[in-house]
Design an enzyme around this catalytic site. Structure first.
Site, PDB file in Angstrom:
ATOM      1  N   HIS A  36      17.421 -16.193 -22.712  1.00 14.34           N
ATOM      2  CA  HIS A  36      17.399 -17.655 -22.760  1.00 14.34           C
ATOM      3  C   HIS A  36      16.244 -18.192 -23.604  1.00 14.34           C
ATOM      4  CE1 HIS A  36      14.561 -17.548 -19.186  1.00 14.34           C
ATOM      5  NE2 HIS A  36      14.047 -18.564 -19.855  1.00 14.34           N
ATOM      6  N   ASP A  94      19.940 -11.502 -18.913  1.00 13.61           N
ATOM      7  CA  ASP A  94      18.915 -12.355 -19.519  1.00 13.61           C
ATOM      8  C   ASP A  94      17.853 -11.542 -20.261  1.00 13.61           C
ATOM      9  OD1 ASP A  94      17.956 -14.840 -20.224  1.00 13.61           O
ATOM     10  OD2 ASP A  94      16.620 -14.995 -18.503  1.00 13.61           O
ATOM     11  N   SER A 115       8.427 -16.944 -19.404  1.00 19.67           N
ATOM     12  CA  SER A 115       9.722 -16.269 -19.525  1.00 19.67           C
ATOM     13  C   SER A 115       9.676 -15.145 -20.553  1.00 19.67           C
ATOM     14  CB  SER A 115      10.802 -17.259 -19.941  1.00 19.67           C
ATOM     15  OG  SER A 115      11.330 -17.928 -18.840  1.00 19.67           O
TER      16      SER A 115
END
Length: 478
Positions: free
Chosen positions: A118, A148, A222
């Site tokens: 993402h 992911d 992230s």
């Protein structure tokens, strides 16, 4: 857990006193936390050069109109974010190009980088900024939305300091962990915490498994690494629970063992080839266990077998898979991860409970293929059954065509059901096709009644077809 002297405070009647008031004997004990702090600093100093910043130039994406919610469909953690808010590093699409910020780490010295899907999704260009502030444009080798994970490649003209992937199965709840990343653009930020839980499933696909940690993780973390105290990466920080958008001590990292498999597959050809059995599965509830006459509510219950799949002719409806290649299957969520990370063509052994007896079966793992669920509809009322509290109708050709039910499915259609009836309590819905009760097929309404009259098990085991998927339910019939 390390305790620093500045935070060692104890209550007294009128307030708080520092540790100095407790005497020299207690102060002498602070030498042990000091040594622990030094070891932590040494660990960070060793691995920090391998942590990088990811700058993703995003392509133009439409902004939701005022009063509308952003459509998270298609995002690997969309439902989770809709409930709990977007994760660190997640950027709401703007009216024009924007820059996404995330973290990553050097997987090997040749310049392969791990980050989140993402972070780089919908990016026109991706730049990797090393710990020494040098920047390199990156090639996206491949991404896997279902876990992911993304793999990038840069050419730095020299070997890069790489980290080692640890064994996430070996880490224990309560162990210390360290997260390093770029929260809010603050590069090389270090936070510490513990493993709060293992094997978390946040309901976003069957192939990702998460480590939960209370180490502070925020927007920009992230794709960054979660380290154990040996300096090994045991997870990739991917999502947070955050009503406010900031860290509240609930972070989730994709396990390193899954990352290891995905990274190797993406580096090979840019795609992920997942193992496939060709079965539909569900959890074994206590009610289903009672209906099936088994002792424990564990394993993965086979509710359907895809014709022509690796499982066809080997596994059967009603089998309870309890282990795969000698790895225990505690719940239905365990099996897709075990099978999905098995190489296509691998000869595998599956242990099942069949009619109460344990059997070991052999099959060869196939390549994953997707299937679309058939739509649902309501057929014309024909017959009411008072024992279940449902109204059913024959599955005519017209009804089959209207509902999109496959030719291989036979049974009776639930057209209505009473509130608080046995069928409603068991979770039946209008449009479900009742395929079988116990060992008796229910091809007609009369066959359904006969099966109910002769069924000796309570609750009864019922097989239904819903939207093209076969599901077992336990229904009270007394």
């Amino acid at each position: 857990m390390s305790i620093r002297k500045s935070s060692l405070l104890f209550p007294r009647t009128t307030g708080w006193v520092g540790a100095s008031a407790l005497g020299a004997s207690l102060l002498a004990s602070t030498a042990i936390p000091a040594l622990a702090d030094e070891a932590l600093a040494d660990l960070v100093e060793t691995v920090q050069p391998s942590v990088v910043t990811i700058l993703a130039e995003q392509k133009t994406a439409p902004t939701p109109a005022q009063g509308q919610e952003f459509n998270f469909e298609g995002h690997p953690f969309g439902e989770f974010f809709k409930r709990f808010g977007g994760p660190e590093g997640f950027n709401m699409p703007d009216r024009g190009p924007g820059q996404g910020l995330g973290s990553g780490f050097v997987l090997d010295q040749d310049g392969y980088i791990v980050t989140n899907h993402h972070v780089v999704d919908n990016a026109s260009t991706v730049t990797v900024r090393l710990n020494d502030d040098r920047e390199f444009e990156a090639e996206i080798v491949g991404t896997d939305p279902l876990t992911d994970i993304a793999i990038l490649k840069i050419d730095a003209g020299e070997t890069l300091p790489a980290v080692k992937l640890g064994d996430s199965d070996e880490i224990r709840v309560g162990e210390d962990v360290v997260a390093i990343g770029n929260p809010f653009g603050l590069s090389s930020t270090v936070t510490t915490g513990i493993v709060s839980a293992k094997g978390r499933n946040i309901s976003e696909g069957p192939y990702a498994e998460f480590i939960q940690t209370d180490a502070a993780i925020n927007k920009g973390n992230s794709g960054g690494p979660l380290f154990n105290m040996d300096g090994e990466v045991i997870g990739v920080n991917s999502a947070i629970y955050s009503p406010s958008g900031g860290s509240v001590g609930l972070g989730f990292a994709v396990t390193s063992n899954i990352v290891d498999y995905i990274a190797a597959d993406l580096r090979d050809d840019g795609e992920v080839s997942r193992g496939w059995l060709g079965v539909s599965i569900q959890n074994v509830s206590p009610q289903l266990a009672a209906a099936m006459g088994i002792d424990t509510a564990s394993g993965a219950l086979v509710s359907d077998v895809v014709p022509g799949s690796p499982a066809d002719g080997i596994l059967q409806q009603g089998d309870v898979i309890v282990s795969f290649n000698d790895e225990a299957v505690g719940t239905s969520s365990d099996l897709p991860i075990l099978v999905g990370t098995t190489k296509v063509g691998t000869d595998s052994t599956i242990t099942v409970l069949r009619n109460g007896q344990e059997e070991r079966l052999n099959l060869t793992i196939g390549k994953h293929q997707s299937a679309e669920a058939a739509p649902n509809a309501v057929a014309e009322d024909k017959l009411a059954d008072s024992a279940l509290g449902v109204t059913v109708a024959p599955l005519t050709e017209a009804a089959r065509a209207e509902m999109g039910v496959a030719e291989t499915v036979d049974g009776v259609v639930v057209t209505n059901l009473k509130p608080d009836s046995p069928a409603a309590k068991a979770g039946l819905q209008r449009g479900d096709v009742i395929v079988r009760i116990g060992n008796q097929d229910t091809l007609t309404p009369d066959a359904l009644q006969t099966a109910l009259d002769s069924e000796k098990t309570d609750p009864a085991l019922m097989l239904i077809n819903r939207g093209g998927n076969q599901i077992f339910v336990a229904v009270e019939i007394a």
